[in-house]
Design a protein around this motif. Structure first.
Motif, PDB file in Angstrom:
ATOM      1  N   MET A  97       0.810  -1.212   0.000  1.00 14.21           N
ATOM      2  CA  MET A  97       0.000   0.000   0.000  1.00 14.21           C
ATOM      3  C   MET A  97       0.849   1.271   0.000  1.00 14.21           C
ATOM      4  N   THR A  98       2.040   1.205   0.556  1.00 18.30           N
ATOM      5  CA  THR A  98       2.918   2.377   0.564  1.00 18.30           C
ATOM      6  C   THR A  98       3.207   2.855  -0.857  1.00 18.30           C
ATOM      7  N   HIS A  99       3.471   1.916  -1.758  1.00 16.82           N
ATOM      8  CA  HIS A  99       3.751   2.282  -3.147  1.00 16.82           C
ATOM      9  C   HIS A  99       2.496   2.800  -3.852  1.00 16.82           C
ATOM     10  N   LEU A 100       1.348   2.197  -3.571  1.00 15.07           N
ATOM     11  CA  LEU A 100       0.104   2.681  -4.185  1.00 15.07           C
ATOM     12  C   LEU A 100      -0.140   4.141  -3.809  1.00 15.07           C
ATOM     13  N   ASN A 101       0.055   4.448  -2.543  1.00 11.00           N
ATOM     14  CA  ASN A 101      -0.221   5.796  -2.058  1.00 11.00           C
ATOM     15  C   ASN A 101       0.795   6.810  -2.562  1.00 11.00           C
ATOM     16  N   ALA A 102       2.061   6.413  -2.582  1.00 12.15           N
ATOM     17  CA  ALA A 102       3.121   7.365  -2.933  1.00 12.15           C
ATOM     18  C   ALA A 102       3.274   7.563  -4.428  1.00 12.15           C
ATOM     19  N   GLU A 103       3.138   6.492  -5.208  1.00 14.74           N
ATOM     20  CA  GLU A 103       3.409   6.578  -6.641  1.00 14.74           C
ATOM     21  C   GLU A 103       2.187   6.389  -7.538  1.00 14.74           C
ATOM     22  N   LYS A 109      -5.254   4.666  -7.262  1.00 13.57           N
ATOM     23  CA  LYS A 109      -5.647   4.793  -5.855  1.00 13.57           C
ATOM     24  C   LYS A 109      -7.104   4.400  -5.653  1.00 13.57           C
ATOM     25  N   GLN A 110      -7.960   4.783  -6.570  1.00 14.18           N
ATOM     26  CA  GLN A 110      -9.367   4.417  -6.441  1.00 14.18           C
ATOM     27  C   GLN A 110      -9.575   2.917  -6.632  1.00 14.18           C
ATOM     28  N   LYS A 111      -8.829   2.335  -7.546  1.00 15.34           N
ATOM     29  CA  LYS A 111      -9.020   0.913  -7.865  1.00 15.34           C
ATOM     30  C   LYS A 111      -8.363  -0.010  -6.855  1.00 15.34           C
ATOM     31  N   LEU A 226       3.510   2.581 -11.767  1.00 17.83           N
ATOM     32  CA  LEU A 226       3.460   3.429 -10.584  1.00 17.83           C
ATOM     33  C   LEU A 226       4.567   4.481 -10.679  1.00 17.83           C
ATOM     34  N   GLY A 227       4.169   5.740 -10.659  1.00 20.45           N
ATOM     35  CA  GLY A 227       5.149   6.810 -10.781  1.00 20.45           C
ATOM     36  C   GLY A 227       5.706   6.889 -12.192  1.00 20.45           C
ATOM     37  N   GLU A 228       6.985   7.223 -12.289  1.00 16.68           N
ATOM     38  CA  GLU A 228       7.624   7.395 -13.582  1.00 16.68           C
ATOM     39  C   GLU A 228       8.452   6.170 -13.952  1.00 16.68           C
ATOM     40  N   GLU A 229       8.547   5.932 -15.240  1.00 15.29           N
ATOM     41  CA  GLU A 229       9.365   4.828 -15.722  1.00 15.29           C
ATOM     42  C   GLU A 229      10.828   5.056 -15.338  1.00 15.29           C
ATOM     43  N   HIS A 239      11.280   4.038   0.328  1.00 17.17           N
ATOM     44  CA  HIS A 239      10.340   3.357   1.212  1.00 17.17           C
ATOM     45  C   HIS A 239      11.022   2.355   2.131  1.00 17.17           C
ATOM     46  N   PHE A 240      12.294   2.048   1.865  1.00 15.77           N
ATOM     47  CA  PHE A 240      13.028   1.170   2.765  1.00 15.77           C
ATOM     48  C   PHE A 240      13.095   1.763   4.171  1.00 15.77           C
TER      49      PHE A 240
END
Length: 388
Positions: A97-103, A109-111, A226-229, A239-240
Motif C-alpha cells: 500500500m505504501t507504493h500505491l499511495n506514494a506513486e 488509488k481508487q481501484k 506506478l510513478g515514472e518509468e 520506502h526502505f
C-alpha cells in the motif's frame, strides 16, 4: 508508556486495538499457524476498524494519523505471538500500500488503495528474486513496453501474501541496459494471465503465505505503471526507511513480550525452594537483556519521530533494523533458557517466538547487506537522496 511520544489518544487507541486483537485474532491464531492460511474475514474486520488506513489520506478512507499509531499497531501485533500473522498485515499495509499511495495516480488509488484500506483487497510487494536475494540492483525480471502494454517476464521469491493476495506490486527492469537506473514499479492483478505462484514451506512465520512467483509473458496495461518509468529503484530506496523501521519496531516489541513472559514465569517457578527471579545470576542476565531492549526501543521511537516529521532517515532506519533484530534474537534465545525445558515446548510461546524472530536479520535485507549499505554511507560518505 513514553509520554514524550505517546498522547492519551495514542493510549486509548492501543487499548482498543488490544481488545480487538484479543477478541477477533487470538482465538484463531493456532488454526492459522497450522493451516498456513489466514481467514479472509479478518482482513475485512481490520478494514472496518480503520487499522489499514491509520496513516493514509482521508480522501481514500484513511485516518491520516501520525506514525506513532503505526508503531502501536506493530507493537501489539507482535504481542499475540504470531510473527506470520503480523507479517501478513504489515506486508499489505506498509509494503504494497505504501507504493500505491506514494506513486499511484488517482485511478490506481481508487481501484487499489481504497479497497486495500477497506480490507476488500490484499496486496503484496514483489522485489526479491531467486538469483539476487538482497541484491535489488541485480534484478533480472523485465517489463518491456509493447504499445499500450508492458510484458513482464521473470520470477520473485520470499513474497509475503504471495499466494492469497488480490494484486501484486512488482519491480522490474524497463531499461535493463541502465542497471538499477532502469527499474520501474507496477501494480498487477492476481488473475492476470501468465502469473503462477508456489507456496514455500518456512521455519517460522507459519501463519503467513510466502511464495515464489513466476511471470511468463504477463501483459499489463501501461497505465498500471506506478510513478515514472525507470524511477523504481529510487522509490524502493525511499520506502526502505519505513520497511526497515517497521522491522526494527517489530523486533523490540517481540523482545519486550518475551521478557514480560519470562519475568512472569520466573516469579512463579521455584527451584530449591526459591523463585527463579531471586537468583542473582538470572536477575543480572535479565536486566542486561532488558536494557538492550530499552535502548533499541528508545532509538526506534526517535527515528519514528524524525520520519514522522518528513526527514529522510534511510541510515537511521537501517541501523534500527540491524541492531534491533540482532537484539531480539539474543533476548528470545536467553528467555527460552530462563524457561528451561518448558521453553522448548510448543505449548509455551518461546519456541514459536524463536523461530519467528530468526527471520528478522534475514528478511527485508540481510544484516550483512545492511552493514555494507551503512559502510557506504558512514565510511565512504555515499548519499542516498529522496526520489523527486
Amino acid at each position: 508508556m513514553n509520554s514524550m511520544y505517546f498522547t492519551e489518544e495514542h493510549n486509548l487507541f492501543r487499548k482498543s486495538l488490544q481488545d480487538f486483537l484479543k477478541k477477533e485474532v487470538v482465538p484463531n491464531i493456532e488454526t492459522w499457524e497450522k493451516t498456513g492460511k489466514i481467514d479472509r474475514f479478518i482482513w475485512k474486520k481490520f478494514g472496518d476498524m480503520g487499522f489499514f488506513g491509520i496513516n493514509y489520506p482521508e480522501a481514500y478512507g484513511g485516518l491520516n494519523l501520525d506514525l506513532f499509531y503505526t508503531i502501536i499497531l506493530q507493537e501489539e501485533l507482535q504481542k499475540i505471538n504470531s510473527g506470520g500473522f503480523a507479517a501478513a498485515i504489515w506486508a499489505h499495509v506498509y509494503l504494497a500500500m505504501t507504493h500505491l499511495n506514494a506513486e499511484g495516480d488517482e485511478d490506481i488509488k481508487q481501484k487499489y488503495l481504497v479497497p486495500s484500506i477497506a480490507g476488500d483487497k490484499i496486496g503484496c510487494l514483489c522485489i526479491t528474486e531467486p538469483s539476487g536475494g538482497s541484491d535489488v540492483a541485480g534484478m533480472r525480471t523485465t517489463a518491456i513496453k509493447e504499445g499500450d502494454y508492458y510484458v513482464v517476464n521473470g520470477s520473485k521469491t520470499f513474497i509475503t501474501n504471495g499466494i492469497y493476495s488480490d494484486y501484486l506490486v512488482v519491480a522490474a527492469k524497463t531499461s535493463p541496459e541502465l542497471g538499477n537506473k532502469g527499474m520501474s514499479i507496477f501494480v498487477v492483478d492476481r488473475d492476470t494471465v501468465g502469473i503462477s505462484a508456489t507456496k514455500l514451506d518456512k521455519l517460522g512465520w507459519r501463519a503467513s503465505d510466502t511464495a515464489e512467483i513466476a511471470f511468463d509473458n504477463v501483459k499489463i496495461p501501461a497505465s498500471n505503471l506506478l510513478g515514472e518509468e525507470n524511477q523504481g529503484f529510487a522509490y524502493i530506496m525511499q520506502h526502505f526507511s519505513l520497511e526497515r523501521l517497521v522491522m526494527g519496531v517489530n523486533a523490540h516489541a517481540r523482545a519486550e513480550y518475551a521478557l514480560e513472559y519470562a519475568l512472569n514465569y520466573m516469579s512463579e517457578r521455584t527451584t530449591f525452594g526459591k523463585a527463579l527471579d531471586t537468583y542473582q545470576a538470572l536477575r543480572h542476565k535479565f536486566v542486561d537483556l532488558y536494557a538492550d531492549m530499552e535502548i533499541c526501543k528508545e532509538y526506534n521511537y526517535s527515528v519514528t519521530n524524525r520520519l514522522n516529521k518528513g526527514e529522510y532517515v534511510v541510515k537511521e532506519a537501517t541501523i534500527s533494523k540491524l541492531k534491533s533484530t540482532k537484539m531480539a534474537d539474543e533476548v528470545i534465545y536467553e528467555c527460552m533458557q530462563f524457561l528451561g525445558g518448558y521453553g522448548y515446548m510448543e505449548e509455551y510461546p518461546m519456541a514459536r517466538l524463536l523461530r519467528d524472530s530468526r527471520l528478522g536479520p534475514i528478511g527485508g535485507g540481510t544484516s550483512e547487506i545492511l552493514r555494507e549499505i551503512l559502510s557506504k554511507m558512514i565510511i565512504d560518505k555515499k548519499e542516498y537522496k529522496p526520489a523527486t
